[in-house]
Design an enzyme around this catalytic site. Structure first.
Site, PDB file in Angstrom:
ATOM      1  N   ASP A 440      14.670  -6.250   7.153  1.00  0.00           N
ATOM      2  CA  ASP A 440      13.244  -5.908   7.213  1.00  0.00           C
ATOM      3  C   ASP A 440      12.854  -5.457   8.620  1.00  0.00           C
ATOM      4  O   ASP A 440      13.603  -5.666   9.594  1.00  0.00           O
ATOM      5  CB  ASP A 440      12.435  -7.156   6.800  1.00  0.00           C
ATOM      6  CG  ASP A 440      11.104  -6.815   6.146  1.00  0.00           C
ATOM      7  OD1 ASP A 440      10.623  -5.679   6.313  1.00  0.00           O
ATOM      8  OD2 ASP A 440      10.542  -7.708   5.480  1.00  0.00           O
ATOM      9  N   ASP A 506       5.991  -2.544  -0.943  1.00  0.00           N
ATOM     10  CA  ASP A 506       5.613  -3.926  -1.250  1.00  0.00           C
ATOM     11  C   ASP A 506       4.681  -3.990  -2.445  1.00  0.00           C
ATOM     12  O   ASP A 506       4.355  -5.081  -2.922  1.00  0.00           O
ATOM     13  CB  ASP A 506       4.909  -4.562  -0.043  1.00  0.00           C
ATOM     14  CG  ASP A 506       5.903  -5.195   0.908  1.00  0.00           C
ATOM     15  OD1 ASP A 506       7.091  -5.276   0.561  1.00  0.00           O
ATOM     16  OD2 ASP A 506       5.483  -5.608   2.004  1.00  0.00           O
TER      17      ASP A 506
END
Ligand code: DGJ
Length: 733
Positions: A440, A506
């Site tokens: 990430d 997301d």
């Protein structure tokens, strides 16, 4: 005698370079393959009109003022204010049928330029430039880009924008005189990167029109350019966006641009995607094993991790057929929320008193692989690492940048910081049975300098991240890596050289995901796009959607589940049926040709995947709004073999159109278990009648070629247990 033009040709595409002038070669043609070029150079040579310079002005691959080009410069830089204009002359040109390497020097500016171009078998052009300073003192490079001319019939531009939870949204503009420059200054690829800059003929669509497109493969700052001059030139180009003083070349030093990928299609956007997907699939390191069904813990538990809770989740994951279990953020250091702990890559004894091994044993015992989340480039000021090494935080000098998500960026160009992170990640992978890392990167790079010198460091940081990934992959070649950046903030072809999957967004609300996945897949094939089934009510939009829509769209990617499967709203039986369908279809979905019908009704989209031998296909008829027509019109099923006869029927469990036809009308005649038989040419031209669908519903359609010679008769009803397509015939009014 002037040297002959260079003609590269592969995959149905030609590129012709004229090198008869004194400077860098000029692209005189890029487009559909030409069998012969004859007098092409003469035919298209511009008439000299003597404004910027006497003599013809063409667009070289790195256009310079000295050639008379006054559009966007291919190169900008200086040596303490001098040598800011260059005039490169070719010193050597080497080429074969599918590649060229051009070396050029400017003896006055004391610079050397090398341009390499390859025309790959898929018809994609891949190129880069490199600049070497051969003179004394520092040459401060501000910009180096490659430009490619496109014909004047390119009337429209398409590029992309977006933000967190809404990545890669298309935007079209007229390609008028002037410059359109898209700059990404976020220090990562960015949600709003131009992504694939397309210039096409008027109204180009999924299946029609000519399109020329370009992708700048870089995960730091980038610039994409489209320019049309009033001297009859149009070009698209790209390169790295360099910050002030970021690249200072000492004598003998070389700067290399990112790779640029350029595609041409005579058949609209699908033709472009086919080329890019073919190119990516031909890579030796392209994932070839069946893409495992992932369960990711983020939206299931967030930071609320415990062996008990995750054991239960893993059990449910195995029940529905998951194959990989990924423990997301929160397992390390003081990371109990997002304000603390980044940088401390040791397992938290508070949350995991016996380490991660007990959970990994559970997961492995259930037959799944284990994956782990990391964010190696970042550091929370509230961490052991930041307290020990405040000097490893990127900054322009004494002032620290403002935090974002309570975090700062680690200066990985600092060898000590790099070695520390490499050692920690290496230890994690060595000490645990980990098959997968979710990598990430959750903030933009702001004032990202090397703290000791204060100099801008996005360029060095980006290359350091590539080195870090390369080194880890060399040490752990079997570990797969996912590129995530607050969702889909790092999707580019250079990160994909080092990763096996990208997290598209997301936002796992299926309604929002339809365009995000459609446009991400313009460049990236489905097997590399992480797409998850979320909870019934989306966590990011609070929209509630049925499982058929969430799963029916998520299977068009690398399937995962991000949902608390231990919650009462989790219908594990239906979910297992979707997982089983994905497993059945993934050989098709992950090798086939992606197609999209041009649908007039904005409420509908038709996405399909057709096997390379066109023996079978799956289409998703997706509604995302209310139709302007009631009942709606027909759509085509593109990409099939025109001469073959196909059996077309709804595919369970996504076979229930779930619209209000049940309330207001009778069944849709073709949409029964028995289906219909049609030639590919009929499906591609006449197509199928759309069902009445509620907004945000999907109907899956399976298409299989009949053995050659079979008559196109309607088959016997193949309905078996679980098939519910005939439900739409129920009149409940
Ligand atoms: C952002 C990612 O996109 C999410 O999927 C999740 O991993 C969080 N970070 C964790 O902090």
């Amino acid at each position: 005698m002037a040297p002959d033009p260079i003609h590269l040709s592969a995959g149905g595409v030609s590129l012709v370079l004229d090198r008869s002038g004194p400077g860098l070669p000029v692209v005189v043609y890029w487009g559909a393959a030409l069998p012969e070029i004859g007098d092409l150079g003469t035919a298209v040579a511009p008439q000299p009109i003597g404004f910027s310079v006497d003599g013809p002005v063409g667009v070289s691959l790195v256009p310079e003022q000295s050639s008379g080009w006054l559009g966007y410069p291919g190169i900008a830089g200086h040596r303490e204010g001098r040598d800011w204009a260059t005039a490169f002359a070719c010193s050597e040109v080497r080429h074969g049928a599918a590649g060229v390497r051009i070396s050029a020097v400017d003896p006055v500016a004391k610079l050397e330029l090398t341009i390499t171009l390859e025309l790959l078998p898929a018809g994609i052009l891949r190129g880069r430039a490199a600049l070497t300073n051969n003179g004394p003192g520092t040459y401060w490079l501000e910009h180096l880009a490659l430009l490619l001319p496109v014909p004047e019939r390119t009337a429209e531009l398409l590029d992309f924008t977006g933000h967190h939870l809404r990545e890669r949204q298309p935007q079209r503009t007229a390609f008028t005189h002037g410059m359109r420059v898209r700059e990404n200054r976020t220090g990562r690829t960015g949600y709003d990167s131009a992504f694939l800059l397309c210039a096409g003929t008027a109204g180009f669509g999924n299946r029609h029109g000519e399109v020329w497109a370009l992708h700048t493969a870089f995960s730091g700052g980038a610039r994409s350019i489209a320019e049309r001059t009033y001297h009859g030139h149009s070009a698209i180009g790209g390169g790295e966006l360099l910050l002030p003083g970021e690249v200072g070349l000492a004598q003998g030093q070389t700067y290399q641009t990112p790779l640029l990928y350029a595609g041409y299609s005579a058949t609209g956007l699908d033709g472009l995607s086919a080329r890019f997907h073919t190119m990516l699939r031909a890579r030796p390191h392209h994932p070839s094993s069946p893409r495992p069904v992932v369960v990711n813990t983020w939206e299931a538990v967030y930071f609320d991790q415990s062996l008990e809770r995750l054991t239960a989740l893993a059990g449910a994951a195995a029940t529905v057929g998951a194959e990989r279990f990924v423990l997301d953020d929160g397992w390390f250091g003081s990371r109990r929320d997002d304000t603390s702990g980044l940088g401390d890559w040791t397992v938290s004894p508070d949350v995991w008193p016996d380490g991660l091994t007990p959970l990994i044993a559970v997961v492995r015992g259930l037959g799944m692989e284990f994956g782990l989340w990391v964010e190696p480039e970042m550091i929370n000021p509230d961490s052991e690492l930041a307290r020990a090494h405040p000097d490893w935080i990127m900054a322009t000098g004494a002032r620290q940048p403002r935090t974002a998500r309570s975090q700062q960026v680690l200066d990985l160009a600092n060898p000590a910081a790099f070695d520390h992170i490499l050692k920690r990640l290496d230890a994690l992978l060595t000490d645990h049975d980990i098959a997968y890392l979710k990598w990430d990167h959750n903030r933009d790079l702001v004032e990202a300098g090397h703290p000791a010198s204060g100099r801008a460091g996005v360029h060095d940081q980006t290359l350091a991240v590539y080195r870090l990934l390369d080194e880890l992959r060399a040490r752990h070649p079997r570990v797969e890596i996912e590129s995530c950046s607050s969702g889909g903030g790092r999707v580019d072809l250079e990160i994909l050289e080092r990763t096996d999957r990208i997290w598209a967004s997301d936002c796992i609300d299926a309604h929002e995901r339809v365009p995000i996945q459609r446009w991400t897949s313009l460049l990236v094939p489905l097997e590399l796009i992480g797409s998850h089934i979320g909870a019934p009510a989306s966590h990011t939009t609070h929209r509630t959607l049925p499982l058929s829509m969430r799963a029916g769209t998520a299977i068009l990617g690398h399937l995962g589940i991000e949902w608390d499967l231990t919650a009462p709203d989790a219908d594990l039986t239906e979910l297992a049926a979707w997982v089983a369908l994905y497993k059945e279809l993934r050989p098709l979905l992950h090798t086939g040709t992606l197609v999209h019908a041009d649908v007039a009704d904005p409420a509908f989209a038709v996405t399909g995947v057709v096997a390379q031998d066109r023996s079978e296909a799956l289409y998703a008829l997706i509604s995302t709004g209310t139709s302007a027509s009631y009942p709606p019109g027909t759509v085509t099923l593109p990409g099939l073999d025109p001469d073959r006869v196909y059996h077309v029927r709804p595919q369970p469990p996504g076979d229930v159109p779930d619209g209000n036809a049940a309330a207001w009308g009778a069944a849709l005649p073709w949409c029964t278990p028995r289906g219909v038989h049609l030639h590919g040419v009929t499906l591609g031209n006449a197509g199928l009648r759309l069902p009445v669908l509620y907004p945000d519903r999907v109907l899956l359609v399976r298409v299989s070629a009949l053995p050659t010679g079979d008559a196109p008769a309607v088959p016997a009803d193949p309905a078996g247990p679980g098939f519910s397509g005939s439900d739409i015939g129920r009149v409940t009014r």
